[in-house]
Design a protein around this motif. Structure first.
Motif, short mmCIF file in Angstrom:
data_model
loop_
_atom_site.label_atom_id
_atom_site.label_comp_id
_atom_site.label_asym_id
_atom_site.label_seq_id
_atom_site.Cartn_x
_atom_site.Cartn_y
_atom_site.Cartn_z
N ASP A 1 0.86 -1.20 0.00
CA ASP A 1 0.00 0.00 0.00
C ASP A 1 0.89 1.25 0.00
O ASP A 1 2.13 1.15 0.04
N GLY A 2 0.29 2.42 -0.04
CA GLY A 2 1.04 3.67 -0.18
C GLY A 2 2.10 3.85 0.91
O GLY A 2 3.29 4.03 0.60
N PRO A 3 1.70 3.81 2.19
CA PRO A 3 2.71 4.02 3.24
C PRO A 3 3.83 2.98 3.19
O PRO A 3 5.00 3.30 3.46
N GLN A 4 3.53 1.73 2.81
CA GLN A 4 4.59 0.72 2.68
C GLN A 4 5.56 1.11 1.55
O GLN A 4 6.77 0.91 1.67
N ILE A 5 5.02 1.65 0.47
CA ILE A 5 5.88 2.06 -0.65
C ILE A 5 6.80 3.20 -0.20
O ILE A 5 7.99 3.24 -0.54
N GLU A 6 6.26 4.11 0.60
CA GLU A 6 7.11 5.20 1.11
C GLU A 6 8.20 4.65 2.03
O GLU A 6 9.36 5.08 1.95
N ARG A 7 7.84 3.69 2.88
CA ARG A 7 8.86 3.10 3.76
C ARG A 7 9.89 2.32 2.94
O ARG A 7 11.07 2.28 3.27
N ALA A 8 9.44 1.68 1.85
CA ALA A 8 10.34 0.93 0.97
C ALA A 8 11.40 1.87 0.39
O ALA A 8 12.60 1.57 0.42
N ALA A 9 10.96 3.02 -0.13
CA ALA A 9 11.91 3.96 -0.75
C ALA A 9 12.90 4.48 0.30
O ALA A 9 14.10 4.58 0.02
N ALA A 10 12.40 4.77 1.50
CA ALA A 10 13.28 5.29 2.56
C ALA A 10 14.30 4.23 2.99
O ALA A 10 15.47 4.52 3.20
N LYS A 11 13.85 2.96 3.09
CA LYS A 11 14.77 1.89 3.49
C LYS A 11 15.86 1.69 2.43
O LYS A 11 17.03 1.55 2.75
N VAL A 12 15.46 1.65 1.18
CA VAL A 12 16.44 1.44 0.11
C VAL A 12 17.45 2.59 0.09
O VAL A 12 18.65 2.37 -0.10
#
Ligand code: SAM
Length: 249
Positions: A128-139
């Motif tokens: 979902d959206g917030p997971q995608i934002e966390r994904a970009a930040a983690k990478v």
């Protein structure tokens, strides 16, 4: 990874289109890498750190990246996929392969600055959206400067999302931050209901670009591209997938 009777697991046979079903009803693996995965495969051996393939499935990108000389961490949420992947890797390449089972982004961790390249191919649409934002930040945190992320996702411009398209357009007009979230994927693609999770997140260049810009990446390439290899009911007008290459400066 522990030794289990799953040593004998085999990759499922390809469908007529060449796509290969996952064992966990999370869509299919493509028979060959797309242009953005090929860019990852080319970059990986010269990347400024090890490479990570998120949602590697049976190795469509990991196997050629290993062949090109890269050191690769293959991640998947399903340990069985990684077992099959491992068995497909020639013995002489296995020393450069690490397996990392876990759910991206929240269940997967690497030291800050330890990676040189990350591929996230056809996995973002399960987040979902917030997971995608966390994904970009983690990478962003995992990559070392000069490292690159390569992302591929399906867009709202696929044949099986025609019924969803008016919702997508209305959300775009209303400035919705995640216009491509399909809450009930099965309703839109009954034929594949048993091989897809409930949430399906169709992505466009605006959404993907916004998220990776906000995470601090420099975007090198961001475009829609055609999937002539997809089954006829999924193909639409040459904009079926979106790809992004972004660098940590
Ligand atoms: C649609 S397949 C794509 C496989 C391959 N990357 C490709 O491009 O064809 C999605 C793969 O990602 C895995 N997966 C799905 N969600 C995941 C998550 N949150 N973290 C890690 N792997 C995930 C699935 O098990 C599956 O193997």
């Amino acid at each position: 990874m522990k030794d289990t009777s799953e040593d004998s697991l085999l990759m499922p046979e390809a469908e007529e289109s060449g796509l290969i079903k996952t064992l966990n009803s999370m869509g299919t693996m493509t028979p060959s890498p797309d242009a953005f995965s090929r860019a990852f495969i080319e970059f990986a051996p010269k990347a400024p750190g090890r490479s990570l393939d998120i949602g590697a499935a049976y190795g469509v990108a990991t196997l050629p990246a290993l062949r090109s000389g890269a050191s690769v961490i293959a991640n998947d949420i399903d340990e069985r996929h990684l077992k099959i992947l491992f068995n497909r890797v020639p013995v002489e390449h296995r020393a450069r392969l690490e397996l990392a089972v876990g759910e991206f982004p929240d269940g997967v961790n690497f030291p800050a600055g330890s990676l040189g390249a990350v591929l996230i191919c056809r996995v973002m649409h399960f987040l979902d959206g917030p997971q995608i934002e966390r994904a970009a930040a983690k990478v962003m945190n995992w990559l070392t400067p000069g490292g690159k992320v390569f992302v591929v996702g399906e867009t709202p411009f696929i044949g099986t999302a025609k019924a969803f398209f008016p919702t997508y357009e209305a959300r775009l007009k209303a400035g919705h931050p995640w216009p491509g979230v399909v809450e009930n994927a099965a309703a839109h693609d009954p034929k594949r209901a048993d091989s897809l999770p409930k949430l399906f997140h169709l992505l466009d260049e605006r959404t993907l670009g916004r998220v990776f810009n906000a995470a601090g990446f420099g975007i090198e390439r961001l475009e829609l591209f055609a999937r002539p290899e997809y089954p006829a009911d999924i193909r639409l007008d040459g904009r079926e997938s979106v790809g992004l290459i972004a660098v940590k400066v």
